[in-house]
Design a protein around this motif. Sequence first.
Motif, PDB file in Angstrom:
ATOM      1  N   VAL A  16     -36.961  14.873   8.044  1.00 21.65           N
ATOM      2  CA  VAL A  16     -36.671  15.266   6.660  1.00 21.65           C
ATOM      3  C   VAL A  16     -36.824  14.140   5.641  1.00 21.65           C
ATOM      4  O   VAL A  16     -36.398  14.275   4.506  1.00 21.65           O
ATOM      5  N   PHE A  17     -37.444  13.045   6.008  1.00 17.69           N
ATOM      6  CA  PHE A  17     -37.624  11.914   5.092  1.00 17.69           C
ATOM      7  C   PHE A  17     -38.374  12.344   3.828  1.00 17.69           C
ATOM      8  O   PHE A  17     -37.913  12.101   2.709  1.00 17.69           O
ATOM      9  N   TRP A  19     -38.992  15.289   2.571  1.00 19.83           N
ATOM     10  CA  TRP A  19     -38.259  16.322   1.826  1.00 19.83           C
ATOM     11  C   TRP A  19     -37.190  15.660   0.959  1.00 19.83           C
ATOM     12  O   TRP A  19     -37.077  15.951  -0.234  1.00 19.83           O
ATOM     13  N   ARG A  20     -36.403  14.759   1.556  1.00 23.03           N
ATOM     14  CA  ARG A  20     -35.376  14.043   0.793  1.00 23.03           C
ATOM     15  C   ARG A  20     -35.998  13.196  -0.308  1.00 23.03           C
ATOM     16  O   ARG A  20     -35.469  13.112  -1.416  1.00 23.03           O
ATOM     17  N   HIS A  23     -37.068  15.457  -3.305  1.00 24.27           N
ATOM     18  CA  HIS A  23     -35.935  15.977  -4.067  1.00 24.27           C
ATOM     19  C   HIS A  23     -35.185  14.871  -4.807  1.00 24.27           C
ATOM     20  O   HIS A  23     -34.792  15.055  -5.961  1.00 24.27           O
ATOM     21  N   ALA A  24     -35.014  13.723  -4.173  1.00 24.67           N
ATOM     22  CA  ALA A  24     -34.332  12.602  -4.825  1.00 24.67           C
ATOM     23  C   ALA A  24     -35.166  12.068  -5.985  1.00 24.67           C
ATOM     24  O   ALA A  24     -34.629  11.755  -7.054  1.00 24.67           O
ATOM     25  N   TYR A  27     -34.777  14.380  -8.864  1.00 19.32           N
ATOM     26  CA  TYR A  27     -33.431  14.269  -9.425  1.00 19.32           C
ATOM     27  C   TYR A  27     -33.295  13.009 -10.283  1.00 19.32           C
ATOM     28  O   TYR A  27     -32.666  13.045 -11.349  1.00 19.32           O
ATOM     29  N   ALA A  59     -30.590   7.710  -1.443  1.00 18.98           N
ATOM     30  CA  ALA A  59     -30.466   9.139  -1.147  1.00 18.98           C
ATOM     31  C   ALA A  59     -31.236   9.509   0.115  1.00 18.98           C
ATOM     32  O   ALA A  59     -30.797  10.357   0.891  1.00 18.98           O
ATOM     33  N   ILE A  60     -32.390   8.886   0.340  1.00 20.97           N
ATOM     34  CA  ILE A  60     -33.169   9.150   1.549  1.00 20.97           C
ATOM     35  C   ILE A  60     -32.380   8.723   2.780  1.00 20.97           C
ATOM     36  O   ILE A  60     -32.352   9.421   3.791  1.00 20.97           O
ATOM     37  N   GLU A  61     -31.730   7.581   2.711  1.00 17.71           N
ATOM     38  CA  GLU A  61     -30.983   7.034   3.846  1.00 17.71           C
ATOM     39  C   GLU A  61     -29.701   7.797   4.150  1.00 17.71           C
ATOM     40  O   GLU A  61     -29.236   7.800   5.289  1.00 17.71           O
ATOM     41  N   ARG A  62     -29.107   8.399   3.139  1.00 18.37           N
ATOM     42  CA  ARG A  62     -27.834   9.095   3.299  1.00 18.37           C
ATOM     43  C   ARG A  62     -27.989  10.276   4.250  1.00 18.37           C
ATOM     44  O   ARG A  62     -29.019  10.917   4.284  1.00 18.37           O
ATOM     45  N   GLY A  63     -26.979  10.578   4.975  1.00 15.27           N
ATOM     46  CA  GLY A  63     -27.015  11.728   5.863  1.00 15.27           C
ATOM     47  C   GLY A  63     -27.465  11.350   7.260  1.00 15.27           C
ATOM     48  O   GLY A  63     -27.440  10.183   7.654  1.00 15.27           O
TER      49      GLY A  63
END
Length: 88
Positions: A16-17, A19-20, A23-24, A27, A59-63
């Motif tokens: 999901v890199f 995709w994130r 979206h980030a 945003y 944001a990419i790293e989060r999760g």
Amino acid sequence: MIRKHITFFGSVQGVVFRWRARHAAEYFSCTGWCRNEWDGTVAMEIQGEEENIDQVIMAIERGTYVRIENMDARTIPLEEHEYGFRTE
């Protein structure tokens, strides 16, 4: 406003890199692109305010799933007429 070319190393493909990233970037009002490379890295060109680019990376790293072990980043010339962020 700056533009960076960044190569991400680690567990960055198929997790999901991109995709994130898309979206980030939307945003945080950044433009550019990212794509998987043949060697297991992800390449990205991103343009925006430096603080916003940093927020996109965080944001990419989060999760879960994504694990960035290293990044190679360099500043490159701006793209004057670029709109949006795309994944390839």
